[in-house]
Scaffold this active site. Structure first.
Site, PDB file in Angstrom:
ATOM      1  N   LYS A  37     -50.911  75.975   2.657  1.00  0.00           N
ATOM      2  CA  LYS A  37     -49.601  76.207   2.028  1.00  0.00           C
ATOM      3  C   LYS A  37     -49.709  77.329   0.987  1.00  0.00           C
ATOM      4  O   LYS A  37     -50.821  77.666   0.556  1.00  0.00           O
ATOM      5  CB  LYS A  37     -49.106  74.914   1.374  1.00  0.00           C
ATOM      6  CG  LYS A  37     -50.009  74.399   0.263  1.00  0.00           C
ATOM      7  CD  LYS A  37     -49.669  72.974  -0.154  1.00  0.00           C
ATOM      8  CE  LYS A  37     -50.603  72.471  -1.243  1.00  0.00           C
ATOM      9  NZ  LYS A  37     -50.504  71.021  -1.439  1.00  0.00           N
ATOM     10  N   ARG A 130     -43.871  60.663  -6.522  1.00  0.00           N
ATOM     11  CA  ARG A 130     -43.292  61.996  -6.343  1.00  0.00           C
ATOM     12  C   ARG A 130     -42.522  61.937  -5.019  1.00  0.00           C
ATOM     13  O   ARG A 130     -41.326  61.739  -5.007  1.00  0.00           O
ATOM     14  CB  ARG A 130     -44.444  63.012  -6.346  1.00  0.00           C
ATOM     15  CG  ARG A 130     -44.041  64.424  -6.520  1.00  0.00           C
ATOM     16  CD  ARG A 130     -45.248  65.338  -6.549  1.00  0.00           C
ATOM     17  NE  ARG A 130     -46.049  65.260  -5.334  1.00  0.00           N
ATOM     18  CZ  ARG A 130     -47.042  66.079  -5.016  1.00  0.00           C
ATOM     19  NH1 ARG A 130     -47.397  67.041  -5.846  1.00  0.00           N
ATOM     20  NH2 ARG A 130     -47.707  65.951  -3.895  1.00  0.00           N
ATOM     21  N   TYR A 247     -52.512  91.975 -29.528  1.00  0.00           N
ATOM     22  CA  TYR A 247     -51.303  91.397 -30.130  1.00  0.00           C
ATOM     23  C   TYR A 247     -51.635  90.275 -31.094  1.00  0.00           C
ATOM     24  O   TYR A 247     -52.524  89.461 -30.850  1.00  0.00           O
ATOM     25  CB  TYR A 247     -50.380  90.860 -29.037  1.00  0.00           C
ATOM     26  CG  TYR A 247     -49.647  91.971 -28.324  1.00  0.00           C
ATOM     27  CD1 TYR A 247     -48.692  92.741 -28.979  1.00  0.00           C
ATOM     28  CD2 TYR A 247     -49.930  92.252 -26.991  1.00  0.00           C
ATOM     29  CE1 TYR A 247     -48.031  93.771 -28.330  1.00  0.00           C
ATOM     30  CE2 TYR A 247     -49.271  93.270 -26.327  1.00  0.00           C
ATOM     31  CZ  TYR A 247     -48.323  94.021 -27.001  1.00  0.00           C
ATOM     32  OH  TYR A 247     -47.672  95.039 -26.361  1.00  0.00           O
ATOM     33  N   MET A 295     -49.586  92.529 -21.092  1.00  0.00           N
ATOM     34  CA  MET A 295     -48.914  92.597 -19.791  1.00  0.00           C
ATOM     35  C   MET A 295     -49.781  93.328 -18.756  1.00  0.00           C
ATOM     36  O   MET A 295     -49.904  92.899 -17.614  1.00  0.00           O
ATOM     37  CB  MET A 295     -47.565  93.306 -19.940  1.00  0.00           C
ATOM     38  CG  MET A 295     -46.720  93.229 -18.687  1.00  0.00           C
ATOM     39  SD  MET A 295     -45.138  94.039 -18.879  1.00  0.00           S
ATOM     40  CE  MET A 295     -44.305  92.997 -20.060  1.00  0.00           C
TER      41      MET A 295
HETATM   42  C1  LIG Z   1     -51.748  70.351  -1.114  1.00  0.00           C
HETATM   43  C2  LIG Z   1     -51.901  69.080  -0.385  1.00  0.00           C
HETATM   44  C3  LIG Z   1     -53.152  68.672   0.106  1.00  0.00           C
HETATM   45  C4  LIG Z   1     -54.426  69.422  -0.171  1.00  0.00           C
HETATM   46  O1  LIG Z   1     -54.962  69.051  -1.412  1.00  0.00           O
HETATM   47  P1  LIG Z   1     -56.294  69.714  -2.013  1.00  0.00           P
HETATM   48  O2  LIG Z   1     -56.487  69.012  -3.292  1.00  0.00           O
HETATM   49  O3  LIG Z   1     -56.004  71.157  -2.183  1.00  0.00           O
HETATM   50  O4  LIG Z   1     -57.388  69.475  -1.014  1.00  0.00           O
HETATM   51  C5  LIG Z   1     -53.186  67.515   0.857  1.00  0.00           C
HETATM   52  N1  LIG Z   1     -52.073  66.795   1.113  1.00  0.00           N
HETATM   53  C6  LIG Z   1     -50.869  67.153   0.639  1.00  0.00           C
HETATM   54  C7  LIG Z   1     -49.686  66.324   0.957  1.00  0.00           C
HETATM   55  C8  LIG Z   1     -50.738  68.304  -0.116  1.00  0.00           C
HETATM   56  O5  LIG Z   1     -49.545  68.647  -0.604  1.00  0.00           O
END
Ligand SMILES: *Cc1c(COP(=O)(O)O)cnc(C)c1O
Length: 353
Positions: A37, A130, A247, A295
Site C-alpha cells: 500500500k 478502528r 532558525y 524547508m
Molecule cells: C499495513 C497493514 C499490514 C502490514 O503491516 P506491517 O506492520 O507493515 O507489516 C497488514 N495488515 C493490514 C490490514 C494493514 O493495513
C-alpha cells in the site's frame, strides 16, 4: 542544464533478502502477502511488483487505483485491504478479480446486493477499535449468509511489535474463539511483520507483511533498510564557540565547529522535528544534525570529518545506516519516514542483476 538534487535510491535485492528471511519464520502452510500500500511504503509499487512477484503469493493495497496498477503486472492474488465503498468499486473488483476485505455492515450490504462471495476477507474488531466487525454482528452475518461460504477471517494487531503488551494475547484469544466456531473451510490471517517476528506460531494461512520487506522493523538487524536518502552538501562554514545555527538559534556551538549545509529539508520529506545529534553519514563517517531542519536545507556538524567538501553526499538513512535508528531517536516510526519523501526528490530504482 545540470542541477543538483537529493536522491532516494531503492535496492530491490534488499527486499528480496528481507522477504526470504521473513518467509523462513513462517510455518510451511502459511502464504506470504506482500503489503505494498501507499506506493509500497514509498518504494515505487510497479517496480516492486516486478521484482518480488516470484516470492509473493499475493499483494495487499488499500486504494483501488493501486490494485489496478498491480493487476496490469501480475495475475496473483490482490487484496483490497479496506474493501469497497460503492457498487462501482465492487464492479471494478469483480472484473479484476480482487479479493476484498469487508470490515463493516455497510460494506457487507454492497457485497450482498452484488451477490458476490468470491475472495472475501471478513475483518473482525478484536480490540484495535478502528475497522472490523463487532463479534456479535459478525456472528449474525455469518449465520445468515456465510455459514456455507469459503472466506478468510482476519484481524489486525494493535501492538505486535511489543510482546509485553497484553493486547496481543487478548486479540489472539478473541480471534481464536470465533474462528473455532466457523466452518472448516475458512482461512485465517492475523500476522503483520511484528507478529511474524514475535509470534511465529500465529502465521496461520496468510501473513500480511509490510514494513519488514522494506527493513523498517525495529529490533532486528538482519532486515536491512532498502532505501537510501541522500543529498549533497552545498556549503561549508566554520563557526565559533557561542555562535547559533539555523532558525530560532536552536543549536549553539559549544566549541569552534565546522557546519555543512545539505540540500534537503522538510519540503523534501525530512521531518522538521528531527533533533540535534541525529546521526547521518558523510564519506563513510558519522556526522550529526545541528540546528532545526529548514524547508530546503539541513545543517550538519562535520567538525570531526577531516575531508569533506561541497558536492559530497550526506546520507540520512541507507542499508548501512538503518532507518529505524533515525526513527527511534526522533520518536518517529520508519513507516512515516518512508512515506514522507516528496516527489521532487529524484528516485533511483536499482535493477536486479
Ligand atoms: C499495513 C497493514 C499490514 C502490514 O503491516 P506491517 O506492520 O507493515 O507489516 C497488514 N495488515 C493490514 C490490514 C494493514 O493495513
Amino acid at each position: 542544464m545540470t542541477s543538483i538534487n537529493s536522491e532516494l535510491i531503492i535496492d530491490p535485492k534488499i527486499f528480496r533478502n528481507n522477504i526470504l528471511f521473513l518467509k523462513n519464520k513462517l510455518s510451511n502452510s502459511s502464504k506470504f502477502m506482500a503489503v505494498i500500500k501507499s506506493d509500497a511504503y514509498g518504494h515505487h509499487i510497479e517496480h516492486i511488483v516486478k521484482d518480488i512477484e516470484d516470492l509473493s503469493d499475493g499483494f495487499g493495497v488499500v486504494r483501488i487505483d493501486e490494485a489496478l496498477k498491480i493487476r496490469e503486472l501480475s495475475n496473483k492474488k490482490i487484496l483490497l485491504m479496506q474493501g469497497v465503498y460503492s457498487k462501482e468499486d465492487l464492479d471494478i473488483s469483480i472484473k479484476n478479480k480482487f479479493d476484498l476485505v469487508v470490515h463493516n455492515p455497510d460494506q457487507f450490504q454492497i457485497i450482498k446486493e452484488g451477490n458476490y462471495y468470491e475472495g472475501l476477507w471478513l475483518k473482525l474488531n478484536t480490540g484495535m477499535n478502528r475497522l472490523g466487525f463487532d463479534i456479535d454482528t459478525f456472528l449474525r452475518i455469518y449465520e445468515e449468509y456465510l455459514f456455507d461460504k469459503k472466506f478468510t477471517l482476519m484481524t489486525h494487531l494493535a501492538a505486535s511489535n511489543d510482546v509485553s503488551n497484553p493486547s496481543n494475547e487478548n486479540q489472539f484469544k478473541i480471534f481464536e474463539d470465533i474462528s473455532s466456531k466457523l466452518n472448516n473451510s475458512i482461512e485465517r490471517s492475523i500476522a503483520n511483520t511484528g507478529c511474524i517476528m514475535n509470534y511465529p506460531n500465529k502465521t496461520y494461512d496468510w501473513v500480511r507483511c509490510g514494513i519488514g520487506i522494506y527493513g523498517g522493523y525495529i529490533g532486528n538487524h538482519e532486515l536491512k533498510t532498502a532505501m537510501t536518502l541522500r543529498s549533497p552538501i552545498v556549503n561549508i562554514r566554520n563557526i565559533s564557540k557561542g555562535d547559533k545555527v539555523g532558525y530560532d538559534g536552536r543549536a549553539v556551538a559549544t566549541k569552534d565547529m565546522k557546519i555543512a549545509s545539505v540540500y534537503l529539508g522538510y519540503a523534501d520529506g525530512l521531518p522538521v522535528t528531527i533533533k540535534d545529534d541525529t546521526p547521518v553519514m558523510i564519506n563513510d563517517q558519522m556526522a550529526y544534525v545541528f540546528g532545526r531542519v529548514s524547508m530546503d536545507l539541513t545543517t550538519i556538524d562535520v567538525s570531526n570529518i577531516e575531508k569533506c567538501s561541497a558536492g559530497d553526499w550526506c546520507e540520512f538513512f541507507s542499508p548501512e545506516l538503518p532507518i529505524t535508528n533515525i526513527a527511534t531517536s526522533n520518536d518517529l516510526i520508519s513507516y512515516y519516514l518512508m512515506t514522507s519523501v516528496k516527489s521532487r526528490v529524484k528516485k533511483v530504482y536499482k535493477t536486479l542483476d
